[in-house]
Design a protein around this motif. Sequence first.
Motif, mmCIF file in Angstrom:
data_model
loop_
_atom_site.group_PDB
_atom_site.id
_atom_site.type_symbol
_atom_site.label_atom_id
_atom_site.label_comp_id
_atom_site.label_asym_id
_atom_site.label_seq_id
_atom_site.Cartn_x
_atom_site.Cartn_y
_atom_site.Cartn_z
ATOM 1 N N ARG A 48 14.930 -22.553 -28.160
ATOM 2 C CA ARG A 48 14.016 -23.231 -29.079
ATOM 3 C C ARG A 48 14.725 -24.369 -29.811
ATOM 4 N NH1 ARG A 48 9.324 -20.583 -32.736
ATOM 5 N NH2 ARG A 48 8.637 -20.257 -30.590
ATOM 6 N N GLN A 54 15.144 -27.273 -27.356
ATOM 7 C CA GLN A 54 13.878 -27.974 -27.149
ATOM 8 C C GLN A 54 13.513 -28.822 -28.366
ATOM 9 O OE1 GLN A 54 11.119 -24.801 -26.300
ATOM 10 N NE2 GLN A 54 12.300 -24.112 -24.508
ATOM 11 N N GLY A 55 13.695 -28.240 -29.551
ATOM 12 C CA GLY A 55 13.354 -28.965 -30.769
ATOM 13 C C GLY A 55 14.232 -30.183 -30.982
ATOM 14 N N CYS A 56 15.527 -30.045 -30.734
ATOM 15 C CA CYS A 56 16.439 -31.182 -30.886
ATOM 16 C C CYS A 56 16.067 -32.301 -29.916
ATOM 17 C CB CYS A 56 17.877 -30.741 -30.666
ATOM 18 S SG CYS A 56 18.564 -29.708 -31.992
ATOM 19 N N ALA A 57 15.724 -31.939 -28.692
ATOM 20 C CA ALA A 57 15.335 -32.946 -27.705
ATOM 21 C C ALA A 57 14.083 -33.689 -28.150
ATOM 22 C CB ALA A 57 15.122 -32.283 -26.343
ATOM 23 N N ARG A 58 13.130 -32.967 -28.731
ATOM 24 C CA ARG A 58 11.884 -33.596 -29.175
ATOM 25 C C ARG A 58 12.101 -34.482 -30.390
ATOM 26 N NH1 ARG A 58 7.677 -28.680 -29.367
ATOM 27 N NH2 ARG A 58 6.507 -30.235 -30.606
ATOM 28 N N LEU A 59 13.070 -34.163 -31.231
ATOM 29 C CA LEU A 59 13.362 -35.014 -32.382
ATOM 30 C C LEU A 59 14.050 -36.309 -31.967
ATOM 31 C CD1 LEU A 59 14.558 -32.508 -35.141
ATOM 32 C CD2 LEU A 59 12.431 -33.814 -35.084
ATOM 33 N N GLY A 60 14.720 -36.301 -30.837
ATOM 34 C CA GLY A 60 15.394 -37.504 -30.367
ATOM 35 C C GLY A 60 16.705 -37.739 -31.091
ATOM 36 N N ALA A 78 19.231 -35.064 -31.018
ATOM 37 C CA ALA A 78 19.363 -34.670 -29.617
ATOM 38 C C ALA A 78 20.807 -34.763 -29.133
ATOM 39 C CB ALA A 78 18.464 -35.540 -28.747
ATOM 40 N N GLU A 82 7.579 -35.683 -37.687
ATOM 41 C CA GLU A 82 6.973 -34.788 -36.692
ATOM 42 C C GLU A 82 8.000 -33.702 -36.389
ATOM 43 O OE1 GLU A 82 3.922 -35.001 -35.811
ATOM 44 O OE2 GLU A 82 3.480 -36.978 -36.670
ATOM 45 N N PRO A 92 9.047 -30.295 -34.656
ATOM 46 C CA PRO A 92 8.660 -29.359 -33.597
ATOM 47 C C PRO A 92 8.483 -27.933 -34.131
ATOM 48 C CG PRO A 92 10.457 -30.775 -32.869
ATOM 49 C CD PRO A 92 10.296 -31.017 -34.343
#
Length: 223
Positions: free
Chosen positions: A12, A15-21, A25, A209, A211
């Motif tokens: 999790r 995934q969250g770090c990737a979505r934050l950019g 990330a 935003e 995640p």
Amino acid sequence: MLASLRQPLSDRLHQGCARLGAPVANLSEAQRNALLDYVDLLAHWNSRFNLTAVRDPLDMIGHHLLDSLAAVDAFVASPVLDLGTGAGLPGIPLAIARPELQFVLLDSIGKKTRFVRQAAASLELANVTVIQARFESYQPAEKFATITARALAPLAALWSGSAHLRQPGAALLAYKGRRPDDEIATLRPPAGATGEGPSVTRVSVTRLEVPFVPGERHLIRID
């Protein structure tokens, strides 16, 4: 932490770090492990001392870690003061992500500062100092370039109450839920009003935003 939880928590967080950019990330494996270790400590202490209303470690990934890190690129000037840090939020995740910055984590409640000291020591965060005091009466030896708070008080109270803690040109970075337009309006006196109000020159609002966290999140920057 139970071994069965470590992988779901890691997945999790990844995934969250990737979505934050970027830059979240790009956190190293060591930094991500430190964030997971922090959740481990928080979940353990929370079962005895009720440090946070979020009980599920999986929910802590979004509501605590990613929520704190969603604004990490706004933190560029040190030292940073985290007012009312509670269980170390947003200060601990930010200190892990930004080891080049110095953080002071302030809270008036002993059980919370005891936990934060233990967490900082366990995670070997040399850039974290923990202070137990009310921010209104705190008199630091060095004033701060950045002050932050997460859902602590209305904006006007944070700005005026932290005046004695700020260096010239310091910024206040306040984490909020819904866009607090009513609070923002109180930062500037109405047109034609006399008397001195908070010496605010600029207010900027950034929607975050986060995640796995429903609802609105905003970062309010006051200069």
